[in-house]
Design a protein around this motif. Structure first.
Motif, PDB file in Angstrom:
ATOM      1  N   VAL A 136      53.669 -14.493  58.870  1.00 13.56           N
ATOM      2  CA  VAL A 136      52.428 -13.858  58.354  1.00 13.56           C
ATOM      3  C   VAL A 136      53.024 -12.486  57.758  1.00 13.56           C
ATOM      4  O   VAL A 136      53.925 -12.107  58.037  1.00 13.56           O
ATOM      5  CB  VAL A 136      51.420 -13.296  59.140  1.00 13.56           C
ATOM      6  N   GLY A 137      52.333 -12.203  56.493  1.00 11.82           N
ATOM      7  CA  GLY A 137      52.864 -11.263  55.424  1.00 11.82           C
ATOM      8  C   GLY A 137      52.272  -9.722  56.086  1.00 11.82           C
ATOM      9  O   GLY A 137      51.512  -9.800  56.963  1.00 11.82           O
ATOM     10  N   ALA A 138      52.999  -8.784  55.682  1.00 11.94           N
ATOM     11  CA  ALA A 138      52.647  -7.431  56.123  1.00 11.94           C
ATOM     12  C   ALA A 138      52.542  -6.415  54.784  1.00 11.94           C
ATOM     13  O   ALA A 138      52.394  -5.004  54.942  1.00 11.94           O
ATOM     14  CB  ALA A 138      53.676  -6.896  57.094  1.00 11.94           C
ATOM     15  N   ARG A 164      55.221 -15.368  51.094  1.00 16.57           N
ATOM     16  CA  ARG A 164      55.899 -15.705  49.680  1.00 16.57           C
ATOM     17  C   ARG A 164      57.412 -15.864  49.998  1.00 16.57           C
ATOM     18  O   ARG A 164      57.991 -16.862  49.182  1.00 16.57           O
ATOM     19  CB  ARG A 164      55.818 -14.531  48.749  1.00 16.57           C
ATOM     20  N   HIS A 165      58.228 -15.362  51.036  1.00 13.55           N
ATOM     21  CA  HIS A 165      59.416 -15.675  51.333  1.00 13.55           C
ATOM     22  C   HIS A 165      59.718 -16.755  52.048  1.00 13.55           C
ATOM     23  O   HIS A 165      60.819 -17.327  52.283  1.00 13.55           O
ATOM     24  CB  HIS A 165      60.291 -14.474  51.759  1.00 13.55           C
ATOM     25  N   PHE A 234      43.415 -18.227  49.880  1.00 13.73           N
ATOM     26  CA  PHE A 234      44.757 -18.557  50.389  1.00 13.73           C
ATOM     27  C   PHE A 234      45.554 -19.048  49.277  1.00 13.73           C
ATOM     28  O   PHE A 234      44.910 -20.029  48.565  1.00 13.73           O
ATOM     29  CB  PHE A 234      44.886 -18.998  51.396  1.00 13.73           C
ATOM     30  N   PRO A 235      46.856 -18.830  49.101  1.00 15.48           N
ATOM     31  CA  PRO A 235      47.515 -19.548  47.891  1.00 15.48           C
ATOM     32  C   PRO A 235      47.738 -21.003  48.230  1.00 15.48           C
ATOM     33  O   PRO A 235      47.581 -21.639  49.432  1.00 15.48           O
ATOM     34  CB  PRO A 235      49.016 -18.915  48.109  1.00 15.48           C
ATOM     35  N   ASP A 236      47.575 -21.871  47.070  1.00 21.04           N
ATOM     36  CA  ASP A 236      47.745 -23.092  47.218  1.00 21.04           C
ATOM     37  C   ASP A 236      49.132 -23.692  47.737  1.00 21.04           C
ATOM     38  O   ASP A 236      50.045 -23.957  46.951  1.00 21.04           O
ATOM     39  CB  ASP A 236      47.759 -23.814  45.833  1.00 21.04           C
ATOM     40  N   ILE A 353      59.455 -23.365  56.018  1.00 22.88           N
ATOM     41  CA  ILE A 353      60.336 -23.322  54.980  1.00 22.88           C
ATOM     42  C   ILE A 353      60.849 -21.699  54.743  1.00 22.88           C
ATOM     43  O   ILE A 353      60.101 -21.100  54.481  1.00 22.88           O
ATOM     44  CB  ILE A 353      59.450 -23.983  53.627  1.00 22.88           C
ATOM     45  N   LEU A 354      62.008 -21.826  54.255  1.00 22.05           N
ATOM     46  CA  LEU A 354      62.512 -20.559  53.872  1.00 22.05           C
ATOM     47  C   LEU A 354      63.141 -20.563  52.505  1.00 22.05           C
ATOM     48  O   LEU A 354      63.739 -21.513  51.954  1.00 22.05           O
ATOM     49  CB  LEU A 354      63.842 -20.264  54.900  1.00 22.05           C
TER      50      LEU A 354
END
Length: 359
Positions: A136-138, A164-165, A234-236, A353-354
């Motif tokens: 989860v992003g911050a 995103r990362h 939310f992004p695709d 996935i990284l």
């Protein structure tokens, strides 16, 4: 020899399409008149042109058409390409149906009920939350990423998180009553739900989940926690899954989580230092040993063009190992510019996935 107009009539492609596929290098004419520029084709090019026309009609991307044409004498290869394209079409149709249901609800919310009720295994739902929570992003400027996407359907729920990362996906299977619906849950609400799912003596093994576009409720043994959803898109994330997860990675390596964690946290662990957003980032470079196993690569070897190399944020990799820990995990490597996938060997629906870091 056939003129471009004759090939167009024989194949079902238009003249302009044949010109386009010539410029793209997919279907070049056998001869181009140097004086007039007229394109001429042989009879042997009719069948390939018909194949291109068929693939074009079903929306196959240009790269896929080129690959299918190059391997048209290898049916197994072409069938794999067709199967992958069909999966993309089916997923796209499912996404369109969900989006149209959401649009219908916006137009006439009283007419289209969008609430879905599910009965899930409490431990499975808790494991799914644990598998995605770390991603989860911050970033306050990206509120849609400071949340977990919950997609409820006939087979249970899928949870997705990304900053995103990195991207994490997990599923909990269960019984569902209602239409497919998705909801975006703030991180704080996800943590409250997770606390309700903690194991305990005499606690029901079932968790009841009620999902609506504007509200989600989790209930266990008569105790319930509800939260309002976030009004963001939310992004695709599915596009990344098609590119990486459904493909065939170059290397699939099973690793012992404790051993790999020990190697990544040792005092003398080799790391590269990179700067991101003004702060230093420790980068772990992974490669293969002489037996095809995984190893941490020394910084001076990181740029070796002959070796398999992928660099990832060391902290993110450790968190992915903790989130997916089942003693053994499978790491999928494709190279320095392809995301690193971390999978559970016994659960195809849970993975992370990284994104790679340039070496």
């Amino acid at each position: 020899m056939r003129s471009i107009g004759e090939l167009a009539r024989a194949s079902g492609l238009t003249v302009s399409a044949l010109r386009f596929y010539d410029r793209s290098g997919v279907l070049a004419p056998a001869r181009v008149d140097p004086g007039t520029g007229y394109r001429w084709y042989t009879d042997d090019q009719v069948a390939p042109a018909r194949l291109v026309a068929g693939l074009r009609r079903v929306g196959m991307p240009l790269a896929g058409i080129a690959e299918a044409l190059a391997h048209r004498h290898e049916p197994a290869v072409v069938h794999r390409l067709l199967d992958a394209h069909l999966r993309r079409l089916e997923d796209g149709l499912a996404d369109a149906r969900r989006e149209l249901s959401r649009i219908r609800a916006l137009i006439d919310p009283e007419e289209i009920p969008m609430t879905t009720r599910l009965v899930l295994d409490r431990a499975d739902l808790a494991a799914a939350v644990d598998a995605v929570r770390f991603a989860v992003g911050a970033d306050p400027e990206l509120p849609a990423l400071s949340a977990v996407l919950l997609e409820a359907g006939s087979e249970g729920v899928r949870l997705v998180a990304t900053d995103r990362h990195r991207l994490a996906v997990a599923r909990a299977v269960g019984k569902a009553d209602g239409p497919e619906v998705r909801a975006l849950l703030p991180a704080g609400a996800v943590d409250e739900f997770r606390a309700l799912l903690e194991p305990g003596e005499g606690i029901s093994p079932e968790a009841h989940l009620t999902v609506a576009p504007d509200r989600v409720e989790v209930s266990v043994a008569g105790h319930a926690v509800a939260a309002a959803t976030l009004p963001y898109d939310f992004p695709d994330y599915r596009r990344l899954l098609h590119v990486h997860v459904e493909g065939a990675p170059a290397y699939r390596i099973q690793v012992d989580v404790a051993a790999l964690r020990g190697a990544l946290t040792a005092d003398d662990v080799p790391v590269l230092l990179r700067e991101y957003a003004g702060a230093p980032v420790e980068v772990t470079v992974l490669g293969l040993d002489d037996r095809g196993g995984l190893r941490v690569v020394e910084p001076e070897e990181a740029a070796d063009p002959d070796g398999v190399r992928v660099g990832v944020n060391r902290e993110y990799l450790l968190e992915a190992l903790d989130a997916g820990d089942r003693g053994q995990l499978v790491l999928e490597l494709d190279g320095p510019i392809t995301p690193l996938a971390v999978r559970r060997p016994d659960d195809a629906d849970a993975f992370s996935i990284l994104m790679p870091i340039r070496l």
